[in-house]
Write an enzyme that holds these catalytic residues in place. Structure first.
Site, short mmCIF file in Angstrom:
data_model
loop_
_atom_site.label_atom_id
_atom_site.label_comp_id
_atom_site.label_asym_id
_atom_site.label_seq_id
_atom_site.Cartn_x
_atom_site.Cartn_y
_atom_site.Cartn_z
N LYS A 192 1.05 -1.25 -0.12
CA LYS A 192 0.17 0.20 -0.23
C LYS A 192 0.66 0.75 -0.29
O LYS A 192 0.79 2.19 -0.27
CB LYS A 192 -0.80 0.46 1.08
N ARG A 267 -9.77 0.95 9.14
CA ARG A 267 -9.27 -0.50 9.92
C ARG A 267 -10.47 -1.34 9.89
O ARG A 267 -10.05 -2.67 10.72
CB ARG A 267 -7.67 -0.51 10.24
N ARG A 306 11.92 -6.76 4.22
CA ARG A 306 11.75 -4.93 4.59
C ARG A 306 12.41 -5.12 6.03
O ARG A 306 12.50 -3.83 6.43
CB ARG A 306 9.98 -4.58 4.94
N ARG A 312 11.48 -0.48 10.89
CA ARG A 312 9.96 -1.29 12.03
C ARG A 312 10.40 -2.40 13.10
O ARG A 312 11.30 -2.90 12.88
CB ARG A 312 9.48 -0.73 11.43
N ARG A 324 -0.10 -9.17 12.99
CA ARG A 324 -0.76 -7.97 12.48
C ARG A 324 -1.65 -8.64 10.55
O ARG A 324 -3.06 -7.89 10.63
CB ARG A 324 0.39 -7.63 11.96
P1 AMP Z 1 0.64 0.36 9.12
O1 AMP Z 1 1.52 1.13 9.12
O2 AMP Z 1 -0.10 0.77 7.76
O3 AMP Z 1 0.86 -1.27 8.89
O4 AMP Z 1 0.49 0.79 10.81
C1 AMP Z 1 1.10 -0.07 11.26
C2 AMP Z 1 0.55 0.00 13.14
O5 AMP Z 1 -0.46 1.19 13.40
C3 AMP Z 1 -0.44 -0.54 12.95
O6 AMP Z 1 -0.34 -1.90 13.29
C4 AMP Z 1 -2.10 -0.18 14.09
O7 AMP Z 1 -1.05 -0.72 15.27
C5 AMP Z 1 -0.90 1.54 13.53
N1 AMP Z 1 -2.50 1.63 12.73
C6 AMP Z 1 -2.00 2.26 11.45
N2 AMP Z 1 -3.22 2.41 11.63
C7 AMP Z 1 -3.95 2.03 12.60
C8 AMP Z 1 -5.47 2.68 12.69
N3 AMP Z 1 -5.89 3.21 11.09
N4 AMP Z 1 -6.80 2.38 13.03
C9 AMP Z 1 -5.83 1.17 14.61
N5 AMP Z 1 -4.26 1.01 14.79
C10 AMP Z 1 -3.41 1.67 13.65
#
Ligand code: AMP
Length: 368
Positions: A192, A267, A306, A312, A324
């Site tokens: 994404k 989400r 990654r 991260r 996740r």
């Molecule tokens: P991402 O970079 O989208 O993979 O997000 C990394 C982490 O951020 C996720 O595993 C969640 O812990 C938190 N996070 C990101 N977006 C959301 C969301 N819309 N709702 C809740 N937690 C989020």
């Protein structure tokens, strides 16, 4: 989005909210008018749906009548009110409840009120489903209203645009913006972020990644960052309220945006509802959810790869990665259904070269 004649309208007020407002309004009428044998007067055509919903909930003796008096032509109030027709009952000495679909400037209700007053009713109560209190400029007291709305042109639930839209069971507002709002969807590691970087340039959209905003806040040790970190480190979702407030603030930072790419948001269903409300408040909506579809094992492999360079912590540990992905299936994947119901879901094969995948996504996006 729907089209009536030449104009587009976007969802504004859900039927459940309208029904709840009518429940409350009818409860008050039941309390106030139980011994009055009121005459309910519906103002046609717009009030027919509201009228029957109120009457179904009124549990005491009452009578009904309808009148006609229209002041709208097109989407602008014409400030000209036509003559009243249809009131044949002797209303002297009676308690009247006027049921209107909407009151805005109050021109119609003022004429109606004066006319009824001249007929020596003992009491006239005014009830309206929708009330534009911002633009109402008359002295007559509005006794009951269902939902206060800003000064927008609305259709549905009895209200029309040049004759169309009265049969809609929810309320739509005139689409005021041409924003393209994309939800870029897919499990962690689907690509994404990579695709959003390309697409934002190509379509001149603002990219909001909630994950990136959280990581920025963690890096800068803000209060939000501290709060989010404990969830993120375990691969869990940050609570909705926190995430939604943050997202709203990010959107509001870009008042001139031509549109947004939402990456990692929504989400949950609550987040999707809230995104719909936020965009509706701007006269817009989610244009499409474009989903990158990738097999789980490919995701784990990609994320571990990654993790070697991303820095991260949630990419470095296979347990967290798998959690996740699990959280995605348990809590987020249902949103496919959510947008499918609105015919806004578009799945795209997320495996291949970056450029190939961009082309697949563009084929969908170019439709908007
Ligand atoms: P991402 O970079 O989208 O993979 O997000 C990394 C982490 O951020 C996720 O595993 C969640 O812990 C938190 N996070 C990101 N977006 C959301 C969301 N819309 N709702 C809740 N937690 C989020």
């Amino acid at each position: 989005m729907i089209k009536l004649h030449d104009l587009h309208f976007v969802p504004f007020i859900a039927e459940s909210k309208i029904t709840a407002a009518i429940d409350d309004l009818a409860k008050q009428l039941n309390q106030d008018l139980k011994d009055e044998n009121p005459l309910f007067i519906g103002v046609l055509n717009g009030a027919f749906m509201f009228f029957s919903e109120v009457l179904k909930r009124f549990n005491h003796d009452c009578e009904v009548s309808f009148i006609k008096l229209s002041s709208y032509q097109g989407t602008q109030s014409t400030h000209q009110v036509n003559e009243l027709i249809g009131l044949n009952e002797d209303v002297s000495g009676r308690t009247i409840v006027v049921l209107e679909d909407i009151i805005d400037t109050g021109n119609t209700i003022e004429v109606l009120y004066e006319t009824l007053k001249n007929k020596e009713c003992s009491d006239i109560k005014i009830a309206t489903l929708f009330f534009k209190s911002e633009v109402y400029n008359k002295q007559i007291h509005i006794d009951y209203f269902g939902i206060e709305i800003p000064n927008r042109f609305i259709v549905g639930y009895g209200l029309d645009y040049n004759g169309l839209g009265r049969n809609l069971t929810e309320v739509y507002q005139l689409k005021r913006s041409n924003m393209t709002n994309l939800v870029l969807f897919g499990p962690p590691g689907a690509g994404k972020g990579t695709q959003a970087e390309v697409l934002k340039q190509k379509y001149n959209l603002i990219h909001i990644s909630t994950g990136d905003v959280f990581r920025y806040n963690i890096k800068n040790a803000t209060e939000l960052g501290t709060l989010a970190k404990s969830y993120i480190d375990k691969g869990q979702l940050v609570p909705d309220e926190v995430t939604i407030n943050m997202l709203n603030a990010e959107v509001d930072k870009n008042p001139e945006a031509k549109g947004f790419i939402f990456d990692g948001f929504p989400r949950t269903e609550a987040q999707a509802d809230s995104l719909g409300d936020l965009l509706a408040s701007k006269g817009s909506e989610v244009s499409a959810m474009v989903a990158l579809e990738v097999d789980d094992e490919v995701l784990v492999e990609r994320l571990l790869e990654r993790g070697k360079t991303s820095g991260r912590p949630d990419d470095a540990d296979e347990g967290v990665i798998r959690n996740r992905i699990k959280v995605y299936y348990d809590e987020t994947a249902i949103l496919k259904n959510y947008y499918q119901k609105e015919e806004k879901y578009f799945g795209v094969d997320g495996v291949g070269a970056i450029g190939e995948i961009t082309d697949r996504l563009s084929q969908v996006i170019d439709k908007f």
